[in-house]
Enzyme design. Structure first.
Site, short mmCIF file in Angstrom:
data_model
loop_
_atom_site.label_atom_id
_atom_site.label_comp_id
_atom_site.label_asym_id
_atom_site.label_seq_id
_atom_site.Cartn_x
_atom_site.Cartn_y
_atom_site.Cartn_z
N ASP A 4 -21.75 19.12 8.93
CA ASP A 4 -20.36 19.04 8.50
C ASP A 4 -20.26 19.62 7.09
OD1 ASP A 4 -17.80 17.13 9.60
OD2 ASP A 4 -17.68 17.90 7.56
N ASP A 15 -21.75 25.16 6.95
CA ASP A 15 -20.64 25.79 7.65
C ASP A 15 -21.10 26.24 9.03
OD1 ASP A 15 -18.44 27.20 8.47
OD2 ASP A 15 -18.38 28.57 6.76
N ASP A 50 -16.56 17.14 17.72
CA ASP A 50 -15.30 16.39 17.71
C ASP A 50 -14.41 16.87 16.57
OD1 ASP A 50 -13.48 14.47 18.61
OD2 ASP A 50 -14.23 12.97 17.19
N LYS A 109 -13.82 19.04 21.51
CA LYS A 109 -12.41 18.66 21.57
C LYS A 109 -11.57 19.90 21.80
CE LYS A 109 -10.75 15.52 18.87
NZ LYS A 109 -10.28 14.76 17.68
#
Length: 381
Positions: A85, A101, A126, A166
């Site tokens: 993250d 990244d 997610d 997602k």
């Protein structure tokens, strides 16, 4: 609002705190596994856009359960989990954290290095944008984030692996499904019960990673790296060029040139349009012209009257609306009547001068009469 107000409103938020999950989204991944069995045989997993870490918690628990079961039947390697993250995340036991990244090739290389130069069995994501309330914008950004996750997945996922991410179910979601089907023969769209019905979010479960033959993962997409794409480096299935075909030969007329009316020795003859406009903007002007010819009144605002010549000239000048027609007609009428206006002005000035002379003569006559009357009175006295 009290501290328990959100607990009353959201059962999964309350249960997440009770069971020790960092976010309610942990139940989404657990429910996806219940239906799709995404953790079967998984020992190496990657969590993209991991913060605050609820999905990494689920991965750690499930992979450790798999490890214990594998030890009962024979030798097994300990699970490895890498969480990636841009934001910093609180440490989690058994989870390797990378602050990087997902659109950078170096991040993919670091993940592979943590797996001892092997590839992952499972990649989950997610990630979602900070919604703006502009639905089209949010859907577009989410689709780009999904494609970025898919892009790095092609670097770090082994053939036959699983990808879960997602997705926002919107008008053009079938286009994203088609892109996923290029790499995965089995693509499912799931909606966990812990995901609110009012939300358009869902999750794609893609199984049996099978890239096209000859496909070479790359990060050359300018939308992701902001670097120019060198297409000369791509070969085979990686370099698919849609052909651009120019129709018509060079002997046919050029649409960007101007040609004389009498072309190729043929005398030009005007032809009416095949289909005239159904409701042209000059229809009102034509209607007024017909009324004028029929003898009816033909006036506009401020009692400005136009004759037939003014109307014809205005139409010939290409009036595209009634307002423009009136404007053109007024200009034409003013130009045509400029000489008459000068003559009228001169006439009016002459009339004014005559009136002044008549007033002066009348005043002198009155003065003469009054003087004569005064002399008569003196004589009588």
């Amino acid at each position: 609002m009290g501290k328990t107000s959100k607990d009353k409103r959201d059962i999964y938020y309350r249960k997440a705190k009770e069971e020790g999950w960092r976010a309610r989204s942990a139940f989404k991944l657990l429910q996806i596994d219940t239906e799709c069995h995404i953790f079967d045989g998984v020992s190496k997993a990657v969590d993209l856009c991991a913060a605050p870490g609820s999905w990494s918690q689920v991965l750690a628990r499930k992979l450790n359960e798999n490890y214990k079961k594998a030890l009962e039947t024979g030798n097994a390697s300990p699970p490895k989990i890498v969480a990636v993250d841009l934001q910093a995340m609180a440490p989690l036991e058994g989870v390797i954290q990378l602050q990087g990244d997902i659109t950078n090739t170096n991040t993919a290389q670091q993940i592979i290095a943590h797996f001892d130069n092997t590839q992952a069995d499972l990649v989950v994501c997610d990630g979602a944008p900070d919604v703006t309330g502009l639905h089209d914008m949010d859907i577009f950004i989410q689709s780009q984030l999904l494609l970025a996750a898919l892009n790095i997945t092609t670097h770090i996922l082994r053939p036959g692996g699983t990808f879960v991410a997602k997705i926002f179910r919107a008008k053009d979601v079938s286009f994203l499904y088609a892109q996923l089907r290029i790499f995965f023969p089995y693509v499912y769209c799931t909606k966990p019960s812990s995901s609110r019905n009012s939300s358009i979010e869902a999750f794609v479960v893609c199984k049996d990673y099978s890239p096209p033959e000859g496909y070479k993962p790359h990060m050359l997409n300018p939308l992701l790296t902001h670097e120019p794409c060198n297409f000369e480096e791509l070969t085979g299935v990686n370099r698919i060029i849609v052909p651009f075909v120019v129709c018509g030969d060079l002997n046919q007329p050029d649409s960007d040139m101007c040609y004389p009316l009498n072309l190729d020795g043929k005398k030009y003859k005007y032809h009416e349009p095949v289909q005239t406009p159904i409701a042209p903007p000059y229809a009102e002007a034509l209607s007024l012209l017909e009324n004028r010819r029929a003898g009816s009144s033909f006036t506009f605002d401020h009692e400005t009257e136009f004759n037939e010549t003014d109307i014809n000239i205005a139409i010939e000048n290409g009036a595209s609306s009634m307002a423009e027609f009136k404007k053109n007609a007024l200009i034409t009428a003013t130009e045509n009547n400029s000489e008459d206006s000068d003559a009228i002005a001169k006439t009016e000035s002459i009339k004014d001068e005559n009136k002044e002379e008549e007033a002066t003569i009348a005043a002198l006559q009155n003065l003469y009469v009054s003087e004569e009357a005064g002399n008569i009175d003196n004589i009588l006295i």
